[in-house]
Scaffold this motif. Sequence first.
Motif, mmCIF file in Angstrom:
data_model
loop_
_atom_site.group_PDB
_atom_site.id
_atom_site.type_symbol
_atom_site.label_atom_id
_atom_site.label_comp_id
_atom_site.label_asym_id
_atom_site.label_seq_id
_atom_site.Cartn_x
_atom_site.Cartn_y
_atom_site.Cartn_z
ATOM 1 N N GLU A 66 0.825 -1.209 0.000
ATOM 2 C CA GLU A 66 0.000 0.000 0.000
ATOM 3 C C GLU A 66 0.858 1.257 0.000
ATOM 4 O OE1 GLU A 66 -0.174 -2.459 2.195
ATOM 5 O OE2 GLU A 66 -2.058 -3.464 1.657
ATOM 6 N N THR A 70 1.269 4.123 -3.156
ATOM 7 C CA THR A 70 1.076 5.557 -2.929
ATOM 8 C C THR A 70 2.314 6.352 -3.323
ATOM 9 O OG1 THR A 70 -0.487 5.169 -1.125
ATOM 10 C CG2 THR A 70 0.605 7.312 -1.181
ATOM 11 N N ASP A 74 2.534 8.904 -6.540
ATOM 12 C CA ASP A 74 2.857 10.307 -6.263
ATOM 13 C C ASP A 74 3.981 10.787 -7.177
ATOM 14 O OD1 ASP A 74 0.932 10.607 -4.325
ATOM 15 O OD2 ASP A 74 2.305 10.375 -2.625
#
Length: 221
Positions: A66, A70, A74
């Motif tokens: 996870e 992310t 990004d």
Amino acid sequence: MTDAVVFDLDGVLIDSEPVWEQVRRAYVAETGGRWLPDSQQRLMGMSTAEWARYLSVDLGVGRAPEVVATEVIDRMARRYEQELPLLPGAVEAVRRLADRWPLGLASSSPARLIASVLEETGLAHRFAVTMSTEEVPRGKPAPDVYLAVAGKLGVAPGTCVAIEDSSNGLRAAHAAGMRVVAVPHAAYPPQPDAIALADRVVNGLDELTVEALGGPGRRTR
């Protein structure tokens, strides 16, 4: 007979595969992992959950999937903000085909990046349906995302033409029962068994015309 056209995004409308490779290679190196010779080919078509787990577990990145997802997304978003790697003829091809058929988008990119690309290019309203493999159980080469897009378009998969570039994308669209047009990427060419699944092979997006996609067509190179 063609009832709808379904585009892939990465490698078809935007030249993002080199960006994905650069970002993920750097991320793996920075986090103590090890990039493998076949990593890029394996990653192409994976859903966000699949590639994040691959980086975390198989490539030895010492962070939870996870977190990996992310942080990599990004970085990709920042790269797109700096420069969107739009492929020549992409906007024109979408507009040209949208004037004739409903369009779908079946992408392995996360929904966040899909929305960013379509907003930046002004093409969001041209697609009746957009889906990420984040929204289906399996990423490409499984047919899940293509079947889901056809379902939301309200058409039979067999009456759809899919526009793809990668080995796993070609396999996914073919497994869904769609006619497949391949637009191979020179730096990331599909494997021979995958390109053999294409009904038509084109050299660029300018060859995606209404006439070319209107019927079963014959394979050209």
